[in-house]
Structures are given as C-alpha cells and as structure tokens.
Design a protein around this motif. Structure first.
Motif, mmCIF file in Angstrom:
data_model
loop_
_atom_site.group_PDB
_atom_site.id
_atom_site.type_symbol
_atom_site.label_atom_id
_atom_site.label_comp_id
_atom_site.label_asym_id
_atom_site.label_seq_id
_atom_site.Cartn_x
_atom_site.Cartn_y
_atom_site.Cartn_z
ATOM 1 N N THR A 90 33.516 44.089 45.002
ATOM 2 C CA THR A 90 34.365 45.249 45.337
ATOM 3 C C THR A 90 35.534 45.350 44.370
ATOM 4 O O THR A 90 35.851 46.422 43.867
ATOM 5 C CB THR A 90 34.913 45.096 46.780
ATOM 6 N N ARG A 91 36.134 44.227 44.106
ATOM 7 C CA ARG A 91 37.291 44.217 43.213
ATOM 8 C C ARG A 91 36.886 44.571 41.778
ATOM 9 O O ARG A 91 37.581 45.322 41.095
ATOM 10 C CB ARG A 91 37.936 42.835 43.252
ATOM 11 N N GLY A 92 35.748 44.013 41.362
ATOM 12 C CA GLY A 92 35.273 44.267 39.994
ATOM 13 C C GLY A 92 34.929 45.722 39.749
ATOM 14 O O GLY A 92 35.120 46.242 38.644
ATOM 15 N N ASN A 93 34.392 46.383 40.776
ATOM 16 C CA ASN A 93 33.954 47.774 40.609
ATOM 17 C C ASN A 93 34.986 48.784 41.098
ATOM 18 O O ASN A 93 34.692 49.974 41.167
ATOM 19 C CB ASN A 93 32.642 48.006 41.361
ATOM 20 N N SER A 94 36.158 48.291 41.438
ATOM 21 C CA SER A 94 37.152 49.182 42.027
ATOM 22 C C SER A 94 37.706 50.161 40.992
ATOM 23 O O SER A 94 37.932 49.798 39.833
ATOM 24 C CB SER A 94 38.285 48.320 42.600
ATOM 25 N N LYS A 98 42.944 46.597 40.124
ATOM 26 C CA LYS A 98 42.240 45.452 40.716
ATOM 27 C C LYS A 98 43.129 44.597 41.627
ATOM 28 O O LYS A 98 42.644 44.007 42.584
ATOM 29 C CB LYS A 98 41.647 44.593 39.602
ATOM 30 N N ASP A 99 44.408 44.542 41.301
ATOM 31 C CA ASP A 99 45.303 43.714 42.116
ATOM 32 C C ASP A 99 45.432 44.220 43.548
ATOM 33 O O ASP A 99 45.808 43.469 44.445
ATOM 34 C CB ASP A 99 46.696 43.675 41.478
ATOM 35 N N VAL A 101 43.017 45.223 45.366
ATOM 36 C CA VAL A 101 41.856 44.805 46.174
ATOM 37 C C VAL A 101 41.873 43.276 46.268
ATOM 38 O O VAL A 101 41.715 42.593 45.264
ATOM 39 C CB VAL A 101 40.525 45.276 45.533
ATOM 40 N N ASN A 156 34.035 41.460 35.912
ATOM 41 C CA ASN A 156 35.422 41.150 35.569
ATOM 42 C C ASN A 156 36.284 41.491 36.782
ATOM 43 O O ASN A 156 36.426 42.652 37.128
ATOM 44 C CB ASN A 156 35.859 41.958 34.347
ATOM 45 N N TYR A 157 36.819 40.501 37.431
ATOM 46 C CA TYR A 157 37.574 40.742 38.666
ATOM 47 C C TYR A 157 39.074 40.503 38.496
ATOM 48 O O TYR A 157 39.795 40.359 39.480
ATOM 49 C CB TYR A 157 37.008 39.903 39.823
ATOM 50 N N ARG A 159 42.671 41.859 36.261
ATOM 51 C CA ARG A 159 43.147 43.000 35.480
ATOM 52 C C ARG A 159 43.411 42.582 34.042
ATOM 53 O O ARG A 159 43.674 41.409 33.761
ATOM 54 C CB ARG A 159 44.402 43.580 36.117
ATOM 55 N N SER A 251 41.654 36.730 31.401
ATOM 56 C CA SER A 251 41.977 38.144 31.596
ATOM 57 C C SER A 251 41.880 38.930 30.291
ATOM 58 O O SER A 251 42.410 39.999 30.170
ATOM 59 C CB SER A 251 43.373 38.278 32.185
#
Lengths: 342, 154
Positions: A90-94, A98-99, A101, A156-157, A159, A251
């Motif tokens: 979820t975070r990777g595709n947000s 990213k922070d 999520v 990539n989860y 930022r 990162s």
C-alpha cells in the motif's frame, strides 16, 4: 394436676369424636403428599436451572476450546506477516506521500531450542529443532519471510531524499537456547554453512533460498570467492548473543550516492558503513550491489554486516541478513530508522 | 412453581450475560484509555532513553547531569545481572524506563518493560535500584566509575 387431668379428658373426648388413628394416618399422608409435591416442584425447578447452567457451561467450554486451538495454531503470526506485507505494498503504490501511509510491521521474537525453556527471552515464539538442517531451515525461512514481507525488492516503500539513507527493518529477533549445544557443540553456527544450505535447498519449486534472496542463478560459492579475496568474512553466530533477522532499503537509487553519504556521516571505512563493490554481477532481476562490512580494511579481516542487492524496483536493498543485536556491525549500518515496531 | 423456576433461570441468565457484557465494556474502555496514556508516556520514555544513551556514549571520566527525565510515574530500571532481560535489550545489559509493577512475579516487570517501555543497551552498566520518576521529571547524574556506568537521582 387438675389441668393435666382435664387435658387427658379432652384428648379422650377428641379421640372418640374424630377417631385418632384415622386422623394420624391422614396427617402423615398429607405431610408425605406435600413433601413429595414440593420435591417434584423443586426437581422441576432444578431441571430448568440445570438446563441453563449446562448450556452455559457448554458454551463457555466450546469458547475455551476454540480459543485454545486458535492460540495453538498461532494464526496471528501469519496474519501479522500479511498485514506487514500489505502495508508495504500500500505504501509503495500510494499516490499520496509515502510517509503518510504507515508501515504496520511488528518484530517477532523467536527462540530456537531442542526442547529447553528459552529463558533468554520473554514470551518468544519457540521453534523446536533437532538437527543442523532444521536450524538452517528455520533461519533460512526467517530470512525468506523477511524478504517477502518487504516486497522482495520490487517495491520502494521509502520516500526519496536529497541524501540517501538506509531504512532498516528488523523482522525478527532470534535467540538460541543453551540446549542447542547438543547440535552445535562449540556453541556457534558458521554462517558459511548456513549460506551453503540456502544455496542447495529449495525455497519454492523454482528457486533455492539463495536465489530467492539474491536473484536466479546466483550462487554463494561465487560470492564467497570474491569475499575471501577481499579479506572479509561472516562472523559466526554465537549462541550467547541475540540476533536480528533484518533487511533494509536505501532511499536513493544510487548505491554510490548512499556510500558517499554514509562515509561523510560516519567518518569513513572504520566508523561508518563501508562497502566493497562486488563485481557487476547481474543475476536475473537482482544485482549484487556490494557488501557492507565492519572493521579492518579491504584486505585486513573485516566482518560482513550484510550484502546489498539492487532490486527489481531499481532501488538498493540490504538483503535479509542475520546481524548480532546492537553489535558494532549493526551500528555500522547507520540505519536512519527502524521501520518495524518492537 | 414450575413457571417461577423458569423465570428465575431466565433472569439469572440475563444478569450473567449483562455482567459479562458490562465487564467487556469496562475492559474495552479502560484498555482504550490506558493505551492512549501509555502511548504518550512511551514516547516520552523513548526520548529520555535516547538522551541518556547519547550521554552514556560520550561520558568520560567526568560525570554528567541529564535533566527532565520523564514520564512522571514510571521508573528507571537496570537489567544487568539477571539472566532474563526485556527482549528490547537484545540479551545485553540495559536500562529501561517503564511503569513499575507492584507484585513482581513471573517476570511481570520485564514483560511490562517490553510491552510499554523503552530500553537502551549499556554493556558496562553498573547496578542501581529502581529510580522512581517523580512529577514533573527528574535529573540523573551519569557517572563512569571503574569502567562501569552508574545513574544517580539528583
């Protein structure tokens, strides 16, 4: 005296009038009748209450049995891993930053034992082992689960940042019970043997553990040769210490940028993270990007903190590694933060 | 009597179920409240441990005073000689800030520190008794004596 004699007379009088024998048996009969009736009523009343109580007991017992099996099956562990995996995706595709999520990943506490009480940890997840292979398998599974939970190098989860940082994730903390000396008499596990096991045993139908972590076609033998030529080795796993099964993500896309940043922050090869470039060995989708090591120099007997791979996403990852808890090797990684909750 | 018995059983069942439901409600609400309060205290504890660890890492032969150690109501513990330590310590000697347990049996204090607390590893930690953190916060003197790190309340 006169009183008593008059009472006797009255008694005789009543005896004659009411025929006392008959009355006596009538009263006894009535008493028996009422006792019996009351008993039956009480019995009926009791039957209803008992029914309810039995029902309650059955309900409570069923609940307790279900709870016992749920706890024994430890389904929560599987759920925790899936929750973590889903939060990473979820975070990777947000589309939002990213922070915003949160990652919902929890550190697991694992104790390997042959049947001891694992006193070194409080409430650990106990894994019983009886041979070297089972120990290696438990550790390999642990590393593979960690890689899976954090997206297998495809996501990539974290930022993007101006300066590259390493974000670490401690998937589990592993303790080794003293009873393991039955299997490993010197109280240590040679990590070479562990990686050899990972190279020769399958994780899935198509991949060995090693291929799953470092890419298809990769072999530990090839890496070991390069490591030996550069004078760095894996530190043995000591049973008196606890270890993190952990991985990480940088990162930034560029490993070189991260190394430069870490060298500036950490003060060079000895104090900060040091990287040995390991060829440009491309294995399937992953590429071994380098080896993080601690102490010594490229030819002076440093110990390996972890291997870095460039994942399918193009980002650099600290591949799942077993690193001593709070050791100089762990500190040398200079993790910007730990993304897993303890 | 038959119907009275049935009534009695029904009422008892209702009362029992109501009590169970009420118990759950009270437990849920108190857990929610304490979770929130403990969460805030844990953040303060982590911050305090972080500052203490920075000082421990840099303390030389001189002692150093660390002020505003919070949260009030919790305590500072040393875990160094016992075999069992909180999992957060990674098997090493450590200090932890967490709530103090009144009846400490079956490792309840260690579990409490693991569950709601913050810990920092100090390999050369000297022993000290529990230090209660009073409101609004306390100051701790960090000293290095004979190679060991000691904490004293000031």
């Amino acid at each position: 005296m006169g009183v008593f004699s008059s009472q006797k007379n009255e008694f005789r009088f009543f005896s004659k009038v009411f025929n006392l024998d008959c009355l006596f048996w009538n009263i006894i009969g009535c008493i028996i009748f009422f006792i019996k009736k009351g008993w039956n009523d009480m019995k009926k009343k009791g039957e209803m209450a008992t029914e309810q109580i039995v029902l309650l007991i059955i309900l409570i017992a069923s609940f307790a049995i279900l709870l016992f099996f749920l706890v024994k099956l430890n389904l929560g562990k599987q759920t925790d891993q899936e929750i973590c995996h889903n939060s990473v995706i979820t975070r990777g595709n947000s589309v939002i930053p990213k922070d915003s999520v949160p990652l919902k990943c929890q550190r697991e506490y694992v104790c390997l034992t042959t049947g001891g009480d694992c006193k070194k940890m409080t409430d650990p997840s106990i894994k019983k082992v009886s041979s070297k292979e089972e120990v290696y398998n438990a550790l390999s599974e642990n590393l593979a689960n960690c890689w899976w939970m954090f997206g297998e190098g495809k996501i990539n989860y974290v930022r993007d940042e101006a300066f590259s940082n390493l974000y670490c994730s401690i998937c589990s903390q592993v303790a080794f019970d003293d009873s393991l000396v039955k299997i490993f008499p010197n109280g240590q596990i040679d990590q070479d043997e562990l990686y050899n096991y990972m190279e020769t045993n399958n994780y899935s139908n198509s991949n060995t553990y090693f291929e799953y972590l470092y890419g298809r076609g990769s072999t530990y033998g090839a890496i070991r040769q390069q490591l030996q030529s550069q004078g760095v080795t894996f530190k043995p796993i000591d049973f008196s210490k606890q270890y993190y099964s952990m991985m990480g993500i940088t990162s930034d896309v560029s490993t070189l940028g991260w190394v430069a940043g870490a060298a500036i922050l950490g003060g060079g090869l000895v104090l900060g993270i040091a990287m040995l470039p390991i060829g440009a060995t491309a294995w399937g989708v992953s590429t071994l990007a380098g080896v993080a090591y601690f102490g010594g120099g490229a030819t002076a007997g440093g110990t390996i903190a972890g291997l870095f791979v460039t994942g399918e996403s193009g980002d650099d990852y600290l591949s799942p590694s077993i690193i001593e808890a709070n050791s100089p090797e762990f500190k040398s990684l200079d993790c910007k933060s730990i993304t897993t909750l303890s | 009597m038959n119907s009275r018995g049935l009534l009695l059983a029904e009422e008892t069942l209702k009362i029992v179920i109501s009590l169970i439901a009420l118990g759950f409600l009270v437990y849920f609400l108190s857990a929610l409240y304490f979770n929130n309060v403990d969460g805030q205290k844990q953040i303060q504890a982590e911050s305090s441990i972080g500052r203490l660890m920075d000082v421990v890492g840099n303390v030389g032969s001189n002692s150093e005073l660390v002020s505003e150690i919070t949260p009030a109501g919790w305590s500072l513990f040393a875990f160094n000689f016992s075999e069992k330590k909180p999992n957060l310590c990674g098997g090493q000697a450590c200090i932890c800030i967490c709530d103090s347990i009144t009846f400490n049996f079956a490792d309840r204090q260690i579990k409490e520190c693991d569950k709601n607390g913050a810990c920092g590893e100090i390999p050369n930690l000297g022993y000290f008794n529990e230090i209660k953190i009073s409101s609004p916060g306390i100051s701790l003197l960090v000293e290095k004596q004979n190679g060991g790190i000691f904490f004293t309340k000031k």
